[in-house]
Design a protein around this motif. Sequence first.
Motif, PDB file in Angstrom:
ATOM      1  N   PHE A  50       0.851  -1.192   0.000  1.00 57.39           N
ATOM      2  CA  PHE A  50       0.000   0.000   0.000  1.00 57.39           C
ATOM      3  C   PHE A  50       0.876   1.228   0.000  1.00 57.39           C
ATOM      4  CE2 PHE A  50       0.617  -1.570   4.272  1.00 57.39           C
ATOM      5  CZ  PHE A  50       1.060  -0.456   4.975  1.00 57.39           C
ATOM      6  N   LEU A  51       0.306   2.328  -0.430  1.00 60.74           N
ATOM      7  CA  LEU A  51       1.013   3.605  -0.561  1.00 60.74           C
ATOM      8  C   LEU A  51       0.484   4.584   0.484  1.00 60.74           C
ATOM      9  CD1 LEU A  51       2.917   5.441  -2.381  1.00 60.74           C
ATOM     10  CD2 LEU A  51       0.836   6.017  -3.653  1.00 60.74           C
ATOM     11  N   ILE A  52       1.401   5.226   1.192  1.00 62.85           N
ATOM     12  CA  ILE A  52       1.019   6.232   2.190  1.00 62.85           C
ATOM     13  C   ILE A  52       1.997   7.401   2.089  1.00 62.85           C
ATOM     14  CG2 ILE A  52       0.919   6.748   4.661  1.00 62.85           C
ATOM     15  CD1 ILE A  52      -0.253   4.166   5.249  1.00 62.85           C
ATOM     16  N   GLY A  53       1.483   8.608   2.285  1.00 64.05           N
ATOM     17  CA  GLY A  53       2.339   9.792   2.273  1.00 64.05           C
ATOM     18  C   GLY A  53       3.415   9.715   3.335  1.00 64.05           C
ATOM     19  N   ALA A  54       4.564  10.300   3.047  1.00 64.68           N
ATOM     20  CA  ALA A  54       5.722  10.224   3.943  1.00 64.68           C
ATOM     21  C   ALA A  54       5.434  10.651   5.384  1.00 64.68           C
ATOM     22  CB  ALA A  54       6.861  11.061   3.360  1.00 64.68           C
ATOM     23  N   PRO A  55       4.633  11.700   5.628  1.00 64.21           N
ATOM     24  CA  PRO A  55       4.395  12.103   7.018  1.00 64.21           C
ATOM     25  C   PRO A  55       3.678  11.045   7.858  1.00 64.21           C
ATOM     26  CG  PRO A  55       3.819  13.872   5.501  1.00 64.21           C
ATOM     27  CD  PRO A  55       4.047  12.650   4.668  1.00 64.21           C
ATOM     28  N   GLY A  81       5.071   7.471  -0.059  1.00 61.27           N
ATOM     29  CA  GLY A  81       4.737   8.394  -1.131  1.00 61.27           C
ATOM     30  C   GLY A  81       5.167   9.811  -0.803  1.00 61.27           C
ATOM     31  N   PRO A  82       4.772  10.783  -1.628  1.00 60.11           N
ATOM     32  CA  PRO A  82       5.123  12.193  -1.393  1.00 60.11           C
ATOM     33  C   PRO A  82       4.409  12.755  -0.162  1.00 60.11           C
ATOM     34  CG  PRO A  82       4.309  11.805  -3.630  1.00 60.11           C
ATOM     35  CD  PRO A  82       3.978  10.595  -2.839  1.00 60.11           C
ATOM     36  N   ASN A  83       4.794  13.954   0.233  1.00 64.16           N
ATOM     37  CA  ASN A  83       4.154  14.623   1.377  1.00 64.16           C
ATOM     38  C   ASN A  83       2.741  15.073   1.031  1.00 64.16           C
ATOM     39  OD1 ASN A  83       6.514  14.282   2.737  1.00 64.16           O
ATOM     40  ND2 ASN A  83       7.091  16.442   2.795  1.00 64.16           N
ATOM     41  N   ALA A  84       2.549  15.584  -0.179  1.00 69.65           N
ATOM     42  CA  ALA A  84       1.261  16.175  -0.564  1.00 69.65           C
ATOM     43  C   ALA A  84       0.209  15.104  -0.811  1.00 69.65           C
ATOM     44  CB  ALA A  84       1.433  17.046  -1.811  1.00 69.65           C
TER      45      ALA A  84
END
Length: 436
Positions: A50-55, A81-84
Amino acid sequence: MTFQKFFSKLKPVFQKFRRSRFIALWVAGLVLTLLVVVPAFSQPTVTLSFLIGAPERPTWEPIIKEFEASHPGIRLNFVEGPNATNAVEDLYTSSFLLGSSPYDLVYMDIVWVPKFAAAGWLTDLSDKVAGTDLADFLEGDVAGGRYQGGLYRMPVRSDAGMLYYRKDLLDAAGFKPPETFTELMKISQALQKSGAVTWGYVWQGRQYEGAAAMFVEVLAGSGGFWIDPQTKAVGLDRPESVQAVKFLLDTINTGVSPRGVVTYQEEETRRLFQSGTVAFLRNWPYAWPLANAEDSSIRGKIAIKPMVHAVGAESAACQGGWGWGIAKTTRHPKEAWEAVQYLTSIQTQRNVTLSTGYLPSRRSLYNDPEIVRKYNFFPAMLNVIDNAALRPPIAQYAQASDILQRYLSSALTGQMTPERAMQAAANETRRLLGTA
Protein backbone atom coordinates in the motif's frame (compact mmCIF):
# COMPACT_ATOMS: atom_id res chain seq x y z
CA MET A 1 30.25 -70.79 31.76
CA THR A 2 30.26 -68.04 34.34
CA PHE A 3 27.71 -65.19 34.20
CA GLN A 4 30.48 -62.70 33.55
CA LYS A 5 31.71 -64.59 30.47
CA PHE A 6 28.14 -64.99 29.17
CA PHE A 7 27.45 -61.26 29.56
CA SER A 8 30.72 -60.34 27.89
CA LYS A 9 29.69 -62.35 24.79
CA LEU A 10 26.24 -60.64 24.67
CA LYS A 11 27.53 -57.10 25.30
CA PRO A 12 28.44 -56.35 21.65
CA VAL A 13 24.97 -57.52 20.58
CA PHE A 14 23.29 -55.15 23.04
CA GLN A 15 25.53 -52.27 22.00
CA LYS A 16 24.75 -52.87 18.33
CA PHE A 17 21.04 -53.00 19.13
CA ARG A 18 21.20 -49.75 21.09
CA ARG A 19 23.07 -48.02 18.29
CA SER A 20 20.56 -49.20 15.71
CA ARG A 21 17.70 -48.14 17.95
CA PHE A 22 19.21 -44.71 18.37
CA ILE A 23 19.65 -44.42 14.63
CA ALA A 24 16.06 -45.50 14.06
CA LEU A 25 14.77 -42.92 16.54
CA TRP A 26 16.94 -40.21 14.98
CA VAL A 27 15.67 -41.05 11.51
CA ALA A 28 12.09 -41.06 12.75
CA GLY A 29 12.60 -37.65 14.33
CA LEU A 30 14.12 -36.29 11.15
CA VAL A 31 11.20 -37.57 9.09
CA LEU A 32 8.75 -35.98 11.53
CA THR A 33 10.59 -32.70 11.25
CA LEU A 34 10.48 -32.82 7.48
CA LEU A 35 6.80 -33.71 7.44
CA VAL A 36 5.59 -31.21 10.04
CA VAL A 37 8.04 -28.39 10.72
CA VAL A 38 9.55 -27.74 7.31
CA PRO A 39 6.18 -27.29 5.52
CA ALA A 40 5.24 -24.68 8.12
CA PHE A 41 8.32 -22.67 7.23
CA SER A 42 7.92 -23.24 3.54
CA GLN A 43 4.36 -21.84 3.46
CA PRO A 44 4.52 -18.75 1.21
CA THR A 45 4.21 -15.42 3.02
CA VAL A 46 1.54 -13.16 1.55
CA THR A 47 2.73 -9.58 0.98
CA LEU A 48 0.18 -6.77 0.94
CA SER A 49 1.42 -3.48 -0.49
CA PHE A 50 0.00 0.00 0.00
CA LEU A 51 1.01 3.60 -0.56
CA ILE A 52 1.02 6.23 2.19
CA GLY A 53 2.34 9.79 2.27
CA ALA A 54 5.72 10.22 3.94
CA PRO A 55 4.39 12.10 7.02
CA GLU A 56 2.31 9.03 7.94
CA ARG A 57 5.28 6.67 8.34
CA PRO A 58 5.86 7.31 12.09
CA THR A 59 2.16 6.66 12.75
CA TRP A 60 1.85 3.35 10.95
CA GLU A 61 5.27 1.71 11.30
CA PRO A 62 4.69 0.45 14.88
CA ILE A 63 1.17 -0.72 13.98
CA ILE A 64 2.55 -2.66 11.00
CA LYS A 65 5.12 -4.39 13.21
CA GLU A 66 2.42 -5.39 15.69
CA PHE A 67 0.25 -6.76 12.89
CA GLU A 68 3.06 -8.82 11.38
CA ALA A 69 3.97 -10.23 14.79
CA SER A 70 0.40 -11.50 15.28
CA HIS A 71 -0.05 -12.55 11.61
CA PRO A 72 3.19 -14.34 10.71
CA GLY A 73 1.85 -15.38 7.30
CA ILE A 74 1.18 -11.80 6.14
CA ARG A 75 3.67 -9.04 5.49
CA LEU A 76 2.62 -5.41 5.05
CA ASN A 77 4.76 -3.57 2.50
CA PHE A 78 4.75 0.15 3.24
CA VAL A 79 5.46 2.19 0.09
CA GLU A 80 6.35 5.75 1.05
CA GLY A 81 4.74 8.39 -1.13
CA PRO A 82 5.12 12.19 -1.39
CA ASN A 83 4.15 14.62 1.38
CA ALA A 84 1.26 16.18 -0.56
CA THR A 85 -2.05 14.33 -0.36
CA ASN A 86 -3.03 15.14 -3.95
CA ALA A 87 0.29 13.72 -5.17
CA VAL A 88 -0.42 10.44 -3.35
CA GLU A 89 -3.87 10.35 -4.95
CA ASP A 90 -2.30 10.85 -8.38
CA LEU A 91 0.08 7.93 -7.82
CA TYR A 92 -2.77 5.63 -6.80
CA THR A 93 -4.74 6.77 -9.85
CA SER A 94 -1.83 6.15 -12.20
CA SER A 95 -1.27 2.67 -10.80
CA PHE A 96 -4.93 1.73 -11.28
CA LEU A 97 -5.05 3.14 -14.80
CA LEU A 98 -2.21 0.80 -15.76
CA GLY A 99 -4.65 -2.06 -15.14
CA SER A 100 -2.50 -4.05 -12.72
CA SER A 101 -1.91 -1.98 -9.63
CA PRO A 102 0.87 -3.13 -7.30
CA TYR A 103 -1.26 -2.06 -4.31
CA ASP A 104 -3.48 -4.46 -2.38
CA LEU A 105 -4.67 -2.00 0.28
CA VAL A 106 -5.68 1.60 -0.37
CA TYR A 107 -5.23 4.23 2.35
CA MET A 108 -7.77 6.86 1.31
CA ASP A 109 -8.75 10.42 2.02
CA ILE A 110 -12.53 10.68 2.29
CA VAL A 111 -12.86 12.62 -0.98
CA TRP A 112 -11.16 9.90 -3.04
CA VAL A 113 -13.83 7.30 -2.38
CA PRO A 114 -16.41 8.30 -5.05
CA LYS A 115 -13.78 8.60 -7.78
CA PHE A 116 -12.04 5.32 -6.98
CA ALA A 117 -15.30 3.41 -6.45
CA ALA A 118 -16.93 4.73 -9.62
CA ALA A 119 -13.88 3.68 -11.62
CA GLY A 120 -14.20 0.12 -10.30
CA TRP A 121 -10.86 0.20 -8.50
CA LEU A 122 -12.14 -0.76 -5.04
CA THR A 123 -13.73 -3.85 -3.51
CA ASP A 124 -17.23 -3.42 -2.12
CA LEU A 125 -16.97 -4.39 1.56
CA SER A 126 -20.72 -4.43 2.22
CA ASP A 127 -20.99 -8.21 2.41
CA LYS A 128 -18.06 -8.40 4.83
CA VAL A 129 -19.43 -5.95 7.39
CA ALA A 130 -22.64 -6.43 9.34
CA GLY A 131 -24.56 -3.41 10.58
CA THR A 132 -23.60 -4.26 14.14
CA ASP A 133 -19.92 -4.11 13.16
CA LEU A 134 -20.40 -0.49 12.10
CA ALA A 135 -22.31 0.55 15.23
CA ASP A 136 -19.24 1.97 17.01
CA PHE A 137 -18.06 3.97 13.98
CA LEU A 138 -19.06 7.63 13.60
CA GLU A 139 -21.92 8.00 11.12
CA GLY A 140 -20.21 10.68 9.07
CA ASP A 141 -17.07 8.58 8.70
CA VAL A 142 -19.07 5.57 7.54
CA ALA A 143 -21.07 7.74 5.12
CA GLY A 144 -17.79 9.00 3.70
CA GLY A 145 -16.89 5.45 2.72
CA ARG A 146 -20.09 4.78 0.79
CA TYR A 147 -20.80 5.24 -2.89
CA GLN A 148 -24.09 4.36 -4.61
CA GLY A 149 -25.08 1.88 -1.92
CA GLY A 150 -21.70 0.19 -1.59
CA LEU A 151 -19.18 0.46 1.24
CA TYR A 152 -15.64 0.92 -0.09
CA ARG A 153 -13.68 2.29 2.86
CA MET A 154 -13.47 1.39 6.55
CA PRO A 155 -12.71 4.57 8.52
CA VAL A 156 -9.75 4.78 10.84
CA ARG A 157 -9.24 8.49 11.42
CA SER A 158 -11.83 11.24 11.61
CA ASP A 159 -11.55 14.95 11.00
CA ALA A 160 -13.94 17.88 11.13
CA GLY A 161 -13.60 21.63 10.81
CA MET A 162 -14.26 23.63 13.98
CA LEU A 163 -14.10 27.07 15.50
CA TYR A 164 -11.26 27.81 17.92
CA TYR A 165 -11.65 30.87 20.12
CA ARG A 166 -9.84 32.79 22.84
CA LYS A 167 -11.93 31.88 25.85
CA ASP A 168 -9.90 34.12 28.15
CA LEU A 169 -10.58 37.22 26.03
CA LEU A 170 -14.27 36.49 25.60
CA ASP A 171 -14.69 35.88 29.33
CA ALA A 172 -12.85 39.08 30.22
CA ALA A 173 -15.04 41.12 27.84
CA GLY A 174 -18.25 39.44 28.99
CA PHE A 175 -19.02 37.68 25.71
CA LYS A 176 -20.48 34.22 25.24
CA PRO A 177 -19.05 32.16 22.37
CA PRO A 178 -20.72 33.20 19.08
CA GLU A 179 -23.37 31.05 17.45
CA THR A 180 -23.97 33.08 14.28
CA PHE A 181 -21.92 34.87 11.64
CA THR A 182 -23.24 38.18 12.94
CA GLU A 183 -22.18 37.45 16.52
CA LEU A 184 -18.70 36.42 15.41
CA MET A 185 -18.30 39.72 13.53
CA LYS A 186 -19.61 41.75 16.47
CA ILE A 187 -17.30 40.13 19.03
CA SER A 188 -14.31 40.31 16.69
CA GLN A 189 -14.74 44.03 16.10
CA ALA A 190 -15.22 44.72 19.80
CA LEU A 191 -12.03 42.87 20.74
CA GLN A 192 -10.14 44.61 17.95
CA LYS A 193 -11.40 48.01 19.07
CA SER A 194 -10.30 47.32 22.65
CA GLY A 195 -6.83 46.37 21.48
CA ALA A 196 -7.09 42.81 22.78
CA VAL A 197 -6.36 41.37 19.31
CA THR A 198 -5.15 42.55 15.92
CA TRP A 199 -7.44 40.30 13.92
CA GLY A 200 -10.84 38.87 14.67
CA TYR A 201 -11.06 35.78 12.47
CA VAL A 202 -8.70 33.78 10.25
CA TRP A 203 -9.63 31.01 7.82
CA GLN A 204 -8.23 29.20 4.77
CA GLY A 205 -8.73 31.35 1.67
CA ARG A 206 -6.05 30.18 -0.71
CA GLN A 207 -7.13 28.49 -3.96
CA TYR A 208 -6.77 24.82 -2.92
CA GLU A 209 -8.83 21.95 -1.49
CA GLY A 210 -8.72 23.46 2.00
CA ALA A 211 -10.74 26.44 0.77
CA ALA A 212 -13.41 24.11 -0.64
CA ALA A 213 -13.60 22.34 2.73
CA MET A 214 -13.88 25.65 4.57
CA PHE A 215 -16.56 26.91 2.17
CA VAL A 216 -18.67 23.76 2.61
CA GLU A 217 -19.13 24.76 6.26
CA VAL A 218 -20.07 28.36 5.51
CA LEU A 219 -22.33 27.23 2.67
CA ALA A 220 -24.20 24.62 4.75
CA GLY A 221 -24.27 27.06 7.67
CA SER A 222 -26.04 29.53 5.35
CA GLY A 223 -28.70 26.97 4.46
CA GLY A 224 -27.26 26.26 1.02
CA PHE A 225 -25.75 23.29 -0.78
CA TRP A 226 -23.08 22.60 -3.38
CA ILE A 227 -24.18 19.50 -5.34
CA ASP A 228 -26.95 17.04 -4.53
CA PRO A 229 -25.37 13.63 -5.27
CA GLN A 230 -28.74 12.01 -5.90
CA THR A 231 -30.29 14.49 -8.32
CA LYS A 232 -27.08 16.22 -9.53
CA ALA A 233 -28.74 19.55 -8.75
CA VAL A 234 -26.24 22.40 -8.31
CA GLY A 235 -26.86 25.03 -5.65
CA LEU A 236 -23.90 27.37 -6.10
CA ASP A 237 -25.93 30.16 -7.71
CA ARG A 238 -28.72 30.13 -5.13
CA PRO A 239 -29.09 33.14 -2.79
CA GLU A 240 -27.76 31.17 0.20
CA SER A 241 -24.50 30.43 -1.66
CA VAL A 242 -24.01 34.05 -2.68
CA GLN A 243 -24.64 35.10 0.92
CA ALA A 244 -21.98 32.63 2.11
CA VAL A 245 -19.40 34.26 -0.17
CA LYS A 246 -20.47 37.71 0.99
CA PHE A 247 -19.90 36.73 4.62
CA LEU A 248 -16.31 35.78 3.84
CA LEU A 249 -15.83 38.99 1.85
CA ASP A 250 -17.23 41.02 4.74
CA THR A 251 -14.61 39.62 7.11
CA ILE A 252 -11.93 40.97 4.75
CA ASN A 253 -13.55 44.29 3.84
CA THR A 254 -14.25 45.20 7.48
CA GLY A 255 -10.74 44.28 8.60
CA VAL A 256 -11.93 41.43 10.81
CA SER A 257 -9.74 39.16 8.67
CA PRO A 258 -6.43 40.26 7.12
CA ARG A 259 -6.43 40.73 3.34
CA GLY A 260 -3.70 38.13 3.17
CA VAL A 261 -6.19 35.50 4.32
CA VAL A 262 -6.83 34.74 0.62
CA THR A 263 -3.32 33.23 0.53
CA TYR A 264 -3.55 31.27 3.80
CA GLN A 265 -3.63 27.52 4.25
CA GLU A 266 -4.08 25.69 7.57
CA GLU A 267 -0.62 26.33 8.96
CA GLU A 268 -0.57 30.06 8.21
CA THR A 269 -3.85 30.48 10.09
CA ARG A 270 -2.78 28.23 12.96
CA ARG A 271 0.51 30.08 13.50
CA LEU A 272 -1.19 33.49 13.41
CA PHE A 273 -3.82 32.39 15.93
CA GLN A 274 -1.15 30.81 18.12
CA SER A 275 0.81 34.06 18.15
CA GLY A 276 -1.95 35.49 20.35
CA THR A 277 -3.10 38.20 17.93
CA VAL A 278 -6.34 36.56 16.71
CA ALA A 279 -9.67 35.94 18.46
CA PHE A 280 -11.17 33.20 16.23
CA LEU A 281 -9.75 30.48 13.99
CA ARG A 282 -11.35 27.97 11.64
CA ASN A 283 -9.19 24.85 11.50
CA TRP A 284 -8.98 21.08 11.97
CA PRO A 285 -8.43 19.20 15.25
CA TYR A 286 -4.68 18.81 14.66
CA ALA A 287 -4.23 22.43 15.77
CA TRP A 288 -5.41 21.78 19.35
CA PRO A 289 -2.32 20.01 20.75
CA LEU A 290 -0.05 22.48 18.97
CA ALA A 291 -1.90 25.50 20.35
CA ASN A 292 -1.68 23.98 23.84
CA ALA A 293 1.97 22.98 23.66
CA GLU A 294 4.30 24.17 26.42
CA ASP A 295 5.87 26.81 24.18
CA SER A 296 2.51 28.21 22.98
CA SER A 297 1.59 31.71 24.11
CA ILE A 298 -2.12 30.77 24.20
CA ARG A 299 -1.78 27.50 26.08
CA GLY A 300 -4.81 26.95 28.31
CA LYS A 301 -6.54 30.07 26.97
CA ILE A 302 -8.57 28.58 24.14
CA ALA A 303 -11.70 26.52 23.60
CA ILE A 304 -13.47 24.92 20.64
CA LYS A 305 -17.03 24.80 19.40
CA PRO A 306 -19.06 23.94 16.28
CA MET A 307 -18.83 26.45 13.45
CA VAL A 308 -20.97 29.57 13.43
CA HIS A 309 -23.93 29.78 11.04
CA ALA A 310 -26.59 32.14 9.68
CA VAL A 311 -29.66 32.98 11.73
CA GLY A 312 -32.22 30.25 11.19
CA ALA A 313 -29.67 27.77 9.81
CA GLU A 314 -27.59 25.09 11.52
CA SER A 315 -23.91 24.62 12.18
CA ALA A 316 -21.91 22.37 9.86
CA ALA A 317 -18.42 20.89 10.10
CA CYS A 318 -16.73 19.68 6.94
CA GLN A 319 -16.19 15.94 7.28
CA GLY A 320 -12.62 14.87 6.70
CA GLY A 321 -10.69 11.76 7.58
CA TRP A 322 -8.91 8.67 6.33
CA GLY A 323 -9.65 4.99 6.01
CA TRP A 324 -8.64 1.66 4.48
CA GLY A 325 -10.01 0.00 1.37
CA ILE A 326 -9.08 -3.05 -0.69
CA ALA A 327 -7.98 -2.83 -4.32
CA LYS A 328 -10.21 -4.74 -6.70
CA THR A 329 -7.10 -6.22 -8.36
CA THR A 330 -5.54 -7.72 -5.24
CA ARG A 331 -4.67 -11.42 -5.47
CA HIS A 332 -5.09 -11.77 -1.69
CA PRO A 333 -8.60 -10.52 -0.77
CA LYS A 334 -8.86 -12.73 2.35
CA GLU A 335 -5.58 -11.53 3.83
CA ALA A 336 -6.35 -7.94 2.79
CA TRP A 337 -9.61 -8.05 4.75
CA GLU A 338 -7.74 -9.43 7.80
CA ALA A 339 -5.41 -6.44 7.57
CA VAL A 340 -8.24 -3.91 7.21
CA GLN A 341 -10.00 -5.36 10.26
CA TYR A 342 -6.83 -5.09 12.32
CA LEU A 343 -5.89 -1.61 11.09
CA THR A 344 -9.35 -0.20 11.91
CA SER A 345 -9.85 -2.12 15.16
CA ILE A 346 -10.61 -0.32 18.39
CA GLN A 347 -7.20 -1.22 19.87
CA THR A 348 -5.30 0.00 16.82
CA GLN A 349 -7.23 3.26 16.78
CA ARG A 350 -6.66 3.66 20.50
CA ASN A 351 -2.91 3.24 20.05
CA VAL A 352 -2.81 5.68 17.13
CA THR A 353 -4.82 8.27 19.06
CA LEU A 354 -2.65 8.04 22.17
CA SER A 355 0.54 8.43 20.14
CA THR A 356 -0.61 11.17 17.75
CA GLY A 357 -3.74 12.89 19.05
CA TYR A 358 -5.56 12.11 15.78
CA LEU A 359 -9.31 11.76 16.09
CA PRO A 360 -10.45 8.12 15.95
CA SER A 361 -13.43 7.02 13.88
CA ARG A 362 -14.86 4.96 16.77
CA ARG A 363 -17.32 6.80 19.00
CA SER A 364 -16.46 4.86 22.18
CA LEU A 365 -12.87 6.16 22.20
CA TYR A 366 -13.95 9.76 22.72
CA ASN A 367 -14.70 8.92 26.34
CA ASP A 368 -11.88 6.43 26.88
CA PRO A 369 -10.38 7.37 30.29
CA GLU A 370 -6.73 7.21 29.21
CA ILE A 371 -7.38 9.19 26.02
CA VAL A 372 -9.40 11.84 27.86
CA ARG A 373 -6.64 12.20 30.47
CA LYS A 374 -4.21 12.99 27.68
CA TYR A 375 -6.60 14.97 25.44
CA ASN A 376 -9.31 16.52 27.58
CA PHE A 377 -11.05 18.13 24.60
CA PHE A 378 -12.08 14.79 23.07
CA PRO A 379 -15.58 14.55 24.60
CA ALA A 380 -16.37 18.02 23.26
CA MET A 381 -15.26 16.94 19.80
CA LEU A 382 -18.26 14.63 19.45
CA ASN A 383 -20.56 17.65 19.37
CA VAL A 384 -18.54 19.03 16.45
CA ILE A 385 -18.25 15.77 14.51
CA ASP A 386 -21.94 14.96 14.86
CA ASN A 387 -22.65 18.10 12.77
CA ALA A 388 -20.51 16.92 9.88
CA ALA A 389 -21.16 17.94 6.29
CA LEU A 390 -19.81 15.82 3.45
CA ARG A 391 -18.27 17.28 0.35
CA PRO A 392 -20.30 16.00 -2.64
CA PRO A 393 -19.71 12.23 -2.97
CA ILE A 394 -19.62 12.21 -6.77
CA ALA A 395 -17.17 10.59 -9.18
CA GLN A 396 -16.23 14.00 -10.65
CA TYR A 397 -15.48 15.53 -7.26
CA ALA A 398 -11.91 16.61 -8.09
CA GLN A 399 -13.06 18.58 -11.14
CA ALA A 400 -16.03 20.06 -9.27
CA SER A 401 -13.76 21.18 -6.46
CA ASP A 402 -11.37 22.81 -8.93
CA ILE A 403 -14.27 24.79 -10.42
CA LEU A 404 -15.42 25.99 -7.02
CA GLN A 405 -11.90 26.91 -5.92
CA ARG A 406 -11.26 29.03 -9.02
CA TYR A 407 -14.45 31.04 -8.86
CA LEU A 408 -14.43 31.39 -5.09
CA SER A 409 -10.91 32.79 -5.33
CA SER A 410 -12.04 35.22 -8.04
CA ALA A 411 -14.78 36.50 -5.75
CA LEU A 412 -12.59 36.76 -2.65
CA THR A 413 -9.85 38.64 -4.49
CA GLY A 414 -12.29 41.10 -6.09
CA GLN A 415 -11.91 39.90 -9.67
CA MET A 416 -15.62 39.01 -9.88
CA THR A 417 -18.67 39.89 -7.83
CA PRO A 418 -20.04 37.08 -5.64
CA GLU A 419 -23.11 36.86 -7.87
CA ARG A 420 -21.15 36.54 -11.12
CA ALA A 421 -18.60 34.16 -9.64
CA MET A 422 -21.19 31.77 -8.22
CA GLN A 423 -23.29 31.88 -11.37
CA ALA A 424 -20.24 30.99 -13.46
CA ALA A 425 -19.24 28.24 -11.02
CA ALA A 426 -22.74 26.77 -11.11
CA ASN A 427 -22.93 26.81 -14.93
CA GLU A 428 -19.52 25.16 -15.33
CA THR A 429 -20.39 22.54 -12.71
CA ARG A 430 -23.64 21.70 -14.54
CA ARG A 431 -21.69 21.23 -17.77
CA LEU A 432 -19.31 18.92 -15.91
CA LEU A 433 -22.22 16.84 -14.64
CA GLY A 434 -24.05 16.89 -17.96
CA THR A 435 -27.07 18.70 -16.54
CA ALA A 436 -26.61 22.08 -18.22
